[in-house]
Design a protein around this motif. Structure first.
Motif, PDB file in Angstrom:
ATOM      1  N   ASP A  51       0.814  -1.134   0.210  1.00  0.00           N
ATOM      2  CA  ASP A  51       0.129  -0.129  -0.106  1.00  0.00           C
ATOM      3  C   ASP A  51       0.848   1.197   0.165  1.00  0.00           C
ATOM      4  O   ASP A  51       1.705   1.480   0.892  1.00  0.00           O
ATOM      5  N   SER A  52       0.624   2.151  -1.020  1.00  0.00           N
ATOM      6  CA  SER A  52       1.433   3.305  -1.070  1.00  0.00           C
ATOM      7  C   SER A  52       0.532   4.527  -0.371  1.00  0.00           C
ATOM      8  O   SER A  52      -0.449   4.400   0.050  1.00  0.00           O
ATOM      9  N   GLU A  53       1.607   5.411   0.036  1.00  0.00           N
ATOM     10  CA  GLU A  53       0.926   6.486   0.727  1.00  0.00           C
ATOM     11  C   GLU A  53      -0.162   7.341  -0.027  1.00  0.00           C
ATOM     12  O   GLU A  53      -1.210   7.635   0.575  1.00  0.00           O
ATOM     13  N   LYS A  54      -0.013   7.188  -1.167  1.00  0.00           N
ATOM     14  CA  LYS A  54      -1.178   7.912  -2.283  1.00  0.00           C
ATOM     15  C   LYS A  54      -2.401   7.150  -2.109  1.00  0.00           C
ATOM     16  O   LYS A  54      -3.534   7.592  -2.013  1.00  0.00           O
ATOM     17  N   LEU A  55      -2.155   5.856  -2.357  1.00  0.00           N
ATOM     18  CA  LEU A  55      -3.352   4.696  -2.251  1.00  0.00           C
ATOM     19  C   LEU A  55      -4.154   4.980  -0.729  1.00  0.00           C
ATOM     20  O   LEU A  55      -5.415   5.041  -0.538  1.00  0.00           O
ATOM     21  N   ARG A 153     -20.608   9.765  -9.804  1.00  0.00           N
ATOM     22  CA  ARG A 153     -20.397  10.631  -8.703  1.00  0.00           C
ATOM     23  C   ARG A 153     -18.899  10.967  -8.436  1.00  0.00           C
ATOM     24  O   ARG A 153     -18.575  12.105  -8.281  1.00  0.00           O
ATOM     25  N   ILE A 154     -18.148   9.917  -8.523  1.00  0.00           N
ATOM     26  CA  ILE A 154     -16.763  10.020  -8.385  1.00  0.00           C
ATOM     27  C   ILE A 154     -16.119  10.805  -9.408  1.00  0.00           C
ATOM     28  O   ILE A 154     -15.265  11.662  -9.339  1.00  0.00           O
ATOM     29  N   ASN A 155     -16.584  10.542 -10.723  1.00  0.00           N
ATOM     30  CA  ASN A 155     -16.080  11.201 -11.830  1.00  0.00           C
ATOM     31  C   ASN A 155     -16.401  12.658 -11.972  1.00  0.00           C
ATOM     32  O   ASN A 155     -15.673  13.630 -12.561  1.00  0.00           O
ATOM     33  N   GLU A 156     -17.630  13.036 -11.421  1.00  0.00           N
ATOM     34  CA  GLU A 156     -17.905  14.479 -11.402  1.00  0.00           C
ATOM     35  C   GLU A 156     -16.953  15.371 -10.576  1.00  0.00           C
ATOM     36  O   GLU A 156     -17.011  16.583 -10.672  1.00  0.00           O
ATOM     37  N   ASP A 157     -16.229  14.739  -9.594  1.00  0.00           N
ATOM     38  CA  ASP A 157     -15.312  15.377  -8.600  1.00  0.00           C
ATOM     39  C   ASP A 157     -14.058  15.526  -9.260  1.00  0.00           C
ATOM     40  O   ASP A 157     -13.170  14.341  -9.319  1.00  0.00           O
ATOM     41  N   ALA A 158     -13.452  16.639  -9.584  1.00  0.00           N
ATOM     42  CA  ALA A 158     -11.968  16.717 -10.265  1.00  0.00           C
ATOM     43  C   ALA A 158     -11.008  16.433  -9.548  1.00  0.00           C
ATOM     44  O   ALA A 158     -10.041  15.662  -9.783  1.00  0.00           O
ATOM     45  N   LEU A 163      -6.709  12.199  -7.402  1.00  0.00           N
ATOM     46  CA  LEU A 163      -6.079  11.254  -6.524  1.00  0.00           C
ATOM     47  C   LEU A 163      -6.137  10.055  -6.952  1.00  0.00           C
ATOM     48  O   LEU A 163      -5.289   9.178  -6.898  1.00  0.00           O
ATOM     49  N   PHE A 164      -7.218   9.413  -7.917  1.00  0.00           N
ATOM     50  CA  PHE A 164      -7.123   8.113  -8.277  1.00  0.00           C
ATOM     51  C   PHE A 164      -6.165   7.746  -9.573  1.00  0.00           C
ATOM     52  O   PHE A 164      -5.526   6.646  -9.292  1.00  0.00           O
ATOM     53  N   ALA A 165      -5.921   8.792 -10.267  1.00  0.00           N
ATOM     54  CA  ALA A 165      -4.646   8.629 -10.861  1.00  0.00           C
ATOM     55  C   ALA A 165      -3.119   8.694 -10.205  1.00  0.00           C
ATOM     56  O   ALA A 165      -2.219   7.843 -10.568  1.00  0.00           O
ATOM     57  N   GLU A 166      -3.065   9.200  -9.078  1.00  0.00           N
ATOM     58  CA  GLU A 166      -1.892   9.344  -8.294  1.00  0.00           C
ATOM     59  C   GLU A 166      -1.702   7.971  -7.650  1.00  0.00           C
ATOM     60  O   GLU A 166      -0.476   7.398  -7.440  1.00  0.00           O
ATOM     61  N   ALA A 167      -2.781   7.399  -7.024  1.00  0.00           N
ATOM     62  CA  ALA A 167      -3.015   6.149  -6.451  1.00  0.00           C
ATOM     63  C   ALA A 167      -2.742   4.938  -7.211  1.00  0.00           C
ATOM     64  O   ALA A 167      -2.246   4.069  -6.909  1.00  0.00           O
ATOM     65  N   PHE A 168      -3.303   4.913  -8.426  1.00  0.00           N
ATOM     66  CA  PHE A 168      -3.006   3.929  -9.389  1.00  0.00           C
ATOM     67  C   PHE A 168      -2.294   4.483 -10.687  1.00  0.00           C
ATOM     68  O   PHE A 168      -2.730   4.564 -11.961  1.00  0.00           O
ATOM     69  N   ILE A 175     -10.352   5.168 -12.102  1.00  0.00           N
ATOM     70  CA  ILE A 175     -11.625   5.159 -11.518  1.00  0.00           C
ATOM     71  C   ILE A 175     -12.463   4.077 -11.802  1.00  0.00           C
ATOM     72  O   ILE A 175     -13.423   3.820 -12.729  1.00  0.00           O
ATOM     73  N   THR A 176     -12.353   2.929 -10.939  1.00  0.00           N
ATOM     74  CA  THR A 176     -13.257   1.855 -11.067  1.00  0.00           C
ATOM     75  C   THR A 176     -13.520   1.500  -9.679  1.00  0.00           C
ATOM     76  O   THR A 176     -13.217   1.713  -8.700  1.00  0.00           O
TER      77      THR A 176
END
Length: 328
Positions: A51-55, A153-158, A163-168, A175-176
């Protein structure tokens, strides 16, 4: 007058004896059994090494995210409160969902949950990731209609896109629903509690009081470790509730998952870590106090009637299993 003079003196002598003369042979024997039979809790949960810090940071934000409920009133933390000194539960018999309806089972603590061999009372989820997917889509709990609506809903929040791009970082479309649950699980793997009992097992002989040591002896003598074993004191097996003496419940437990008649009224054995902080008790949340829970477990599972004194001793020991940062 003499009592006022000599009591502090005697207490000073007792402390002096422990510090300079070391623990008694009895204390060393009790500590040896605690180390051998129970052991201390590991500092990290299985899987956390990846688990990374970003995740973890993304998972923490999602854990508190009310957008994951249909009317944006509930988050994971609503039923599994970890804020302040809360011990990963809402301390309600059963939790209230997004639209005011209650579930039919008591919400177990999320603290140390990643050490359990399965998740939920009936073991229907294999791990934290699988567990995280359930409540969001449960019509009584967070009541989202579909994974698609959650992701919308998640995709509507920039901010979440970033954050998802940094975590994965290695995924084109991060975003899945699977990644969302995986991030929440990563955060939950950080929720490891450490107790005075762990300090005692590791060699701090002063970590447990004499009463707590006696309580541990009573815990062993009563046969509690027949179910509450290992360093989690549970969370590693299934048992029928009412094994010796019937416990009346309409909940069929694991049978609802397996359809095996032998699994009727069978539930995962809860861990006893933080147990004195997580009232009420049992799968139905119908037992309000830890004293009553201990007595009923002894009667229904072991077929014994504990005295008030023995119960008090065991409860004293159970208090030593609480997270040091969550006790007053």
């Amino acid at each position: 007058m003499l009592k006022q003079i000599f009591t502090p003196f005697l207490m000073t002598i007792a402390v002096f004896s422990l510090v300079f003369c070391g623990p008694s042979e009895e204390t060393k024997e009790i500590q040896g059994k605690a180390k051998q039979i129970i052991g201390s809790l590991p500092e990290k949960m299985p899987g956390s090494e990846n688990d990374s810090e970003k995740l973890i940071s993304l998972g923490k934000k999602l854990y508190f995210e009310k957008k994951l409920s249909m009317n944006e009133t509930q988050s994971c933390n609503s039923c599994h409160n970890i804020e302040g000194k809360s011990a990963g539960v809402d301390n309600s018999p059963t939790s209230t969902g997004a639209f005011g309806k209650n579930g039919d089972r008591n919400s177990p603590t999320v603290l140390n949950a990643g050490f359990h061999f399965v998740q939920f009372w009936d073991g229907r989820a294999a791990d934290l990731k699988a567990q995280a997917k359930g409540p969001i889509l449960n019509p009584v709990e967070m009541a989202m209609p579909s994974e698609k609506e959650v992701l919308k809903r998640i995709n509507e929040d920039a901010e979440y896109s970033k954050l998802f791009a940094e975590a994965f970082p290695n995924e084109k479309n991060p975003i899945t629903y699977d990644n969302l649950a995986g991030a929440i699980a990563a955060f939950e793997r950080t929720l490891v509690s450490q107790s005075r009992f762990d300090d005692f097992v590791k060699g701090d002989f002063k970590a447990l009081s004499k009463a707590e040591q006696e309580g541990f002896k009573s815990f062993l003598a009563a046969g509690c470790t027949s179910c509450h074993s290992g360093n989690m004191l549970g969370g590693n097996s299934y048992r029928k509730v009412g094994l010796v003496n019937e416990y009346k419940t309409d909940d069929l437990g694991r049978f609802n998952v397996t359809k095996n008649p032998e699994d009727k009224f069978v539930f995962k054995v809860p861990s006893l870590r933080n147990i004195t902080l997580t009232a009420p008790y049992f799968h139905d949340g119908k037992i309000p106090t830890i004293e009553e829970a201990v007595k009923k477990m002894a009667f229904h599972q072991l077929g014994i009637d504990l005295s008030d004194d023995e119960t008090k001793k065991i409860v004293s020991f159970l208090g030593s299993l609480s997270d040091k940062n969550r006790t007053n």
